[in-house]
Design an enzyme around this catalytic site. Sequence first.
Site, PDB file in Angstrom:
ATOM      1  N   SER A 268      37.292  42.898  49.016  1.00 33.61           N
ATOM      2  CA  SER A 268      38.175  42.757  47.844  1.00 33.61           C
ATOM      3  C   SER A 268      39.644  43.029  48.157  1.00 33.61           C
ATOM      4  O   SER A 268      39.970  43.837  49.026  1.00 33.61           O
ATOM      5  CB  SER A 268      37.727  43.708  46.739  1.00 33.61           C
ATOM      6  OG  SER A 268      36.397  43.465  46.388  1.00 33.61           O
TER       7      SER A 268
ATOM      8  N   ILE B 199      19.491  59.400  21.905  1.00 34.51           N
ATOM      9  CA  ILE B 199      18.340  60.290  21.659  1.00 34.51           C
ATOM     10  C   ILE B 199      18.771  61.756  21.737  1.00 34.51           C
ATOM     11  O   ILE B 199      18.224  62.611  21.045  1.00 34.51           O
ATOM     12  CB  ILE B 199      17.193  59.962  22.655  1.00 34.51           C
ATOM     13  CG1 ILE B 199      16.574  58.605  22.284  1.00 34.51           C
ATOM     14  CG2 ILE B 199      16.132  61.058  22.674  1.00 34.51           C
ATOM     15  CD1 ILE B 199      15.596  58.039  23.302  1.00 34.51           C
TER      16      ILE B 199
ATOM     17  N   THR C 197      34.446  51.276  49.044  1.00 34.34           N
ATOM     18  CA  THR C 197      33.532  52.398  48.814  1.00 34.34           C
ATOM     19  C   THR C 197      33.376  53.227  50.084  1.00 34.34           C
ATOM     20  O   THR C 197      33.237  52.662  51.178  1.00 34.34           O
ATOM     21  CB  THR C 197      32.163  51.858  48.349  1.00 34.34           C
ATOM     22  OG1 THR C 197      32.337  51.212  47.096  1.00 34.34           O
ATOM     23  CG2 THR C 197      31.131  52.967  48.211  1.00 34.34           C
TER      24      THR C 197
ATOM     25  N   TRP D 280      39.626  48.848  46.850  1.00 31.29           N
ATOM     26  CA  TRP D 280      38.309  49.265  46.315  1.00 31.29           C
ATOM     27  C   TRP D 280      37.249  49.388  47.378  1.00 31.29           C
ATOM     28  O   TRP D 280      36.153  48.833  47.222  1.00 31.29           O
ATOM     29  CB  TRP D 280      37.846  48.259  45.267  1.00 31.29           C
ATOM     30  CG  TRP D 280      38.634  48.256  44.028  1.00 31.29           C
ATOM     31  CD1 TRP D 280      39.128  49.341  43.401  1.00 31.29           C
ATOM     32  CD2 TRP D 280      39.003  47.124  43.247  1.00 31.29           C
ATOM     33  NE1 TRP D 280      39.784  48.956  42.262  1.00 31.29           N
ATOM     34  CE2 TRP D 280      39.714  47.597  42.154  1.00 31.29           C
ATOM     35  CE3 TRP D 280      38.783  45.758  43.363  1.00 31.29           C
ATOM     36  CZ2 TRP D 280      40.228  46.773  41.183  1.00 31.29           C
ATOM     37  CZ3 TRP D 280      39.291  44.928  42.404  1.00 31.29           C
ATOM     38  CH2 TRP D 280      40.015  45.419  41.321  1.00 31.29           C
TER      39      TRP D 280
ATOM     40  N   GLU E 287      29.800  44.398  43.639  1.00 34.75           N
ATOM     41  CA  GLU E 287      28.940  43.445  44.376  1.00 34.75           C
ATOM     42  C   GLU E 287      28.576  42.239  43.499  1.00 34.75           C
ATOM     43  O   GLU E 287      27.473  41.708  43.547  1.00 34.75           O
ATOM     44  CB  GLU E 287      27.717  44.159  44.954  1.00 34.75           C
ATOM     45  CG  GLU E 287      28.175  45.287  45.894  1.00 34.75           C
ATOM     46  CD  GLU E 287      27.142  45.788  46.844  1.00 34.75           C
ATOM     47  OE1 GLU E 287      26.249  45.022  47.222  1.00 34.75           O
ATOM     48  OE2 GLU E 287      27.254  46.964  47.228  1.00 34.75           O
ATOM     49  N   GLY E 288      29.558  41.793  42.717  1.00 36.88           N
ATOM     50  CA  GLY E 288      29.403  40.645  41.821  1.00 36.88           C
ATOM     51  C   GLY E 288      29.132  41.113  40.406  1.00 36.88           C
ATOM     52  O   GLY E 288      28.125  41.772  40.146  1.00 36.88           O
TER      53      GLY E 288
ATOM     54  N   SER F  68      36.133  38.514  42.025  1.00 34.36           N
ATOM     55  CA  SER F  68      35.062  37.521  41.851  1.00 34.36           C
ATOM     56  C   SER F  68      35.331  36.296  42.718  1.00 34.36           C
ATOM     57  O   SER F  68      34.411  35.713  43.289  1.00 34.36           O
ATOM     58  CB  SER F  68      34.973  37.104  40.382  1.00 34.36           C
ATOM     59  OG  SER F  68      34.720  38.220  39.576  1.00 34.36           O
TER      60      SER F  68
ATOM     61  N   ASP G 283      24.174  39.196  49.076  1.00 31.79           N
ATOM     62  CA  ASP G 283      22.811  38.946  48.568  1.00 31.79           C
ATOM     63  C   ASP G 283      21.927  40.174  48.801  1.00 31.79           C
ATOM     64  O   ASP G 283      21.159  40.579  47.923  1.00 31.79           O
ATOM     65  CB  ASP G 283      22.172  37.740  49.276  1.00 31.79           C
ATOM     66  CG  ASP G 283      22.690  36.411  48.746  1.00 31.79           C
ATOM     67  OD1 ASP G 283      23.325  36.402  47.675  1.00 31.79           O
ATOM     68  OD2 ASP G 283      22.457  35.380  49.424  1.00 31.79           O
TER      69      ASP G 283
HETATM   70  C1  FAD Z   1      33.985  51.605  42.095  1.00 29.96           C
HETATM   71  C2  FAD Z   1      34.167  50.312  42.812  1.00 29.96           C
HETATM   72  C3  FAD Z   1      33.713  50.181  44.126  1.00 29.96           C
HETATM   73  C4  FAD Z   1      33.894  48.984  44.810  1.00 29.96           C
HETATM   74  N1  FAD Z   1      33.513  48.890  46.130  1.00 29.96           N
HETATM   75  C5  FAD Z   1      33.846  47.794  46.845  1.00 29.96           C
HETATM   76  C6  FAD Z   1      33.622  47.747  48.262  1.00 29.96           C
HETATM   77  O1  FAD Z   1      33.070  48.679  48.861  1.00 29.96           O
HETATM   78  N2  FAD Z   1      34.046  46.657  48.936  1.00 29.96           N
HETATM   79  C7  FAD Z   1      34.662  45.604  48.320  1.00 29.96           C
HETATM   80  O2  FAD Z   1      35.020  44.636  48.993  1.00 29.96           O
HETATM   81  N3  FAD Z   1      34.866  45.607  46.971  1.00 29.96           N
HETATM   82  C8  FAD Z   1      34.484  46.669  46.220  1.00 29.96           C
HETATM   83  N4  FAD Z   1      34.719  46.712  44.868  1.00 29.96           N
HETATM   84  C9  FAD Z   1      35.310  45.553  44.205  1.00 29.96           C
HETATM   85  C10 FAD Z   1      34.320  44.844  43.271  1.00 29.96           C
HETATM   86  O3  FAD Z   1      33.355  44.165  44.010  1.00 29.96           O
HETATM   87  C11 FAD Z   1      35.124  43.944  42.330  1.00 29.96           C
HETATM   88  O4  FAD Z   1      35.803  44.783  41.419  1.00 29.96           O
HETATM   89  C12 FAD Z   1      34.249  42.968  41.580  1.00 29.96           C
HETATM   90  O5  FAD Z   1      33.727  41.998  42.449  1.00 29.96           O
HETATM   91  C13 FAD Z   1      35.015  42.242  40.452  1.00 29.96           C
HETATM   92  O6  FAD Z   1      36.236  41.773  40.890  1.00 29.96           O
HETATM   93  P1  FAD Z   1      37.578  42.082  40.045  1.00 29.96           P
HETATM   94  O7  FAD Z   1      37.584  43.546  39.790  1.00 29.96           O
HETATM   95  O8  FAD Z   1      38.730  41.516  40.766  1.00 29.96           O
HETATM   96  O9  FAD Z   1      37.366  41.372  38.666  1.00 29.96           O
HETATM   97  P2  FAD Z   1      37.792  39.858  38.331  1.00 29.96           P
HETATM   98  O10 FAD Z   1      37.238  38.942  39.354  1.00 29.96           O
HETATM   99  O11 FAD Z   1      39.251  39.806  38.052  1.00 29.96           O
HETATM  100  O12 FAD Z   1      37.004  39.615  36.984  1.00 29.96           O
HETATM  101  C14 FAD Z   1      37.475  40.049  35.716  1.00 29.96           C
HETATM  102  C15 FAD Z   1      36.492  39.531  34.656  1.00 29.96           C
HETATM  103  O13 FAD Z   1      36.462  38.083  34.679  1.00 29.96           O
HETATM  104  C16 FAD Z   1      35.141  37.634  34.895  1.00 29.96           C
HETATM  105  N5  FAD Z   1      35.161  36.423  35.716  1.00 29.96           N
HETATM  106  C17 FAD Z   1      35.816  36.193  36.881  1.00 29.96           C
HETATM  107  N6  FAD Z   1      35.579  34.954  37.328  1.00 29.96           N
HETATM  108  C18 FAD Z   1      34.731  34.373  36.449  1.00 29.96           C
HETATM  109  C19 FAD Z   1      34.085  33.113  36.368  1.00 29.96           C
HETATM  110  N7  FAD Z   1      34.242  32.165  37.316  1.00 29.96           N
HETATM  111  N8  FAD Z   1      33.273  32.852  35.303  1.00 29.96           N
HETATM  112  C20 FAD Z   1      33.074  33.806  34.345  1.00 29.96           C
HETATM  113  N9  FAD Z   1      33.640  35.037  34.381  1.00 29.96           N
HETATM  114  C21 FAD Z   1      34.457  35.317  35.416  1.00 29.96           C
HETATM  115  C22 FAD Z   1      34.443  38.778  35.620  1.00 29.96           C
HETATM  116  O14 FAD Z   1      33.027  38.706  35.494  1.00 29.96           O
HETATM  117  C23 FAD Z   1      35.053  39.981  34.925  1.00 29.96           C
HETATM  118  O15 FAD Z   1      34.389  40.218  33.701  1.00 29.96           O
HETATM  119  C24 FAD Z   1      34.509  47.890  44.155  1.00 29.96           C
HETATM  120  C25 FAD Z   1      34.950  48.025  42.833  1.00 29.96           C
HETATM  121  C26 FAD Z   1      34.786  49.208  42.175  1.00 29.96           C
HETATM  122  C27 FAD Z   1      35.301  49.327  40.759  1.00 29.96           C
END
Ligand code: FAD
Length: 380
Positions: free
Chosen positions: A126, A338, A158, A156, A364-365, A132, A241
């Site tokens: 990320s 509850i 972990t 982000w 992870e998605g 995403s 996956d």
């Molecule tokens: C505590 C924590 C630990 C993490 N650990 C790791 C890690 O170890 N390594 C790593 O690489 N990443 C990590 N992440 C990142 C995490 O995987 C991402 O936050 C996650 O994939 C979502 O990406 P985003 O936050 O940019 O949200 P966005 O992609 O900006 O999404 C925002 C909203 O839009 C929706 N959305 C986006 N695209 C679409 C679409 N095409 N259709 C419909 N809805 C959509 C999403 O579902 C979401 O509701 C971590 C995040 C957190 C909060």
Amino acid sequence: MDFDLTEEQRMIRDAAREFAQGVVAPGAAERDRTATFPIEQFRAAAAQGFAGMVIPSQYGGSALGNVALSLILIEINKACASTGVTLSVHNSLCSAPLVKFGTDEQKRRYLPKLASGEWLGAYSLSEAGCGSDAAALVCSARADGDSFVLEGTKLWVTSATHADFFIVFARTAKEAKKAQGISAFLVERTFPGFVVSKKEDKLGIRASSTCELVFDGCRVPAANVLGEVGRGFPIAMDTLDGGRIGIASQAIGIARAATDAAVRYAKERRQFDRPIAEFEAIQFKLADMNARTDAAELCVLRAAWLKDLGRPHGREAAVAKLLASETANFCAREAVQIHGGAGYLEDFPVERNMRDAKITEIYEGTTEIQKLVIARHVLA
Ligand SMILES: Cc1cc2nc3c(=O)[nH]c(=O)nc-3n(C[C@H](O)[C@H](O)[C@H](O)COP(=O)(O)OP(=O)(O)OC[C@H]3O[C@@H](n4cnc5c(N)ncnc54)[C@H](O)[C@@H]3O)c2cc1C
């Protein structure tokens, strides 16, 4: 068709349960309050063989496989979701791709350290503009002699406060198609030009660390490219996956913990001259929590079983994560309900369960991305 665990799997689950309740559960609430990373718990889990679940024995792993890993993660997450995600990422997002895509030399150099828990692993995909839409990453890696020079900022990550070893995805070519031109790198914490930067303050899994990584001219040997140059994106997706099965297992653990706590409380708490467990409204909640968790757990174990057989499991992993994460949030919310007012206090574990459950719908998605993955298969 056989729904029974094998004798070995039962023994592993029982051992994990005893370990989780004896070693991980004590102090989990305090670690959450103080955001203290569970490094001692990770090392203790490694001593049980839980850090090398997918690593072959020739590299020091316990090689027990993905069903066993799921069973362990369910038990550990029942006790502490921060310790659970630490182990999930270490096994599924860091060790597993190295086992699958690494060269003999890479495996010999890194897997024994990961299997023994001497080193903790992390996964860095990320970025600020890439969540995403993982293929949108801009962190770059320029070839220079027998190494690559990494520049940019990842977000982000972990376990980054304590991790020794990171799988990092960076752009090696600015191709028209953005998923092409991404490569995967094996980065040691001590490589010059690599800094673990800001640590985030979070709603849940507060004892787990989540950090920014900064690469400022970080030189990574070309021998540390994982897989082929320019073929990193399929590695990132294949790895997720498997990782999703780990997070789905985490969600089952949280759901079970919340349900157990709700059952205990419902039997003890008296209103209108009887335990609240005697009210049908409470019984129906407990029944729904139990039924949904069972259904989701079967999906989780199916995905893990397919992965162990080396069969396609992308859709099944997405189904498992979608259902398990929604179940964890449902169960945690109902468990708080509850408990009534007591559920809103830090004194009871369901408050932590509810905060921890949320992340399983995001990392992870997200839930929406799991639905996109499933829909792609349904429409194919
Ligand atoms: C505590 C924590 C630990 C993490 N650990 C790791 C890690 O170890 N390594 C790593 O690489 N990443 C990590 N992440 C990142 C995490 O995987 C991402 O936050 C996650 O994939 C979502 O990406 P985003 O936050 O940019 O949200 P966005 O992609 O900006 O999404 C925002 C909203 O839009 C929706 N959305 C986006 N695209 C679409 C679409 N095409 N259709 C419909 N809805 C959509 C999403 O579902 C979401 O509701 C971590 C995040 C957190 C909060």
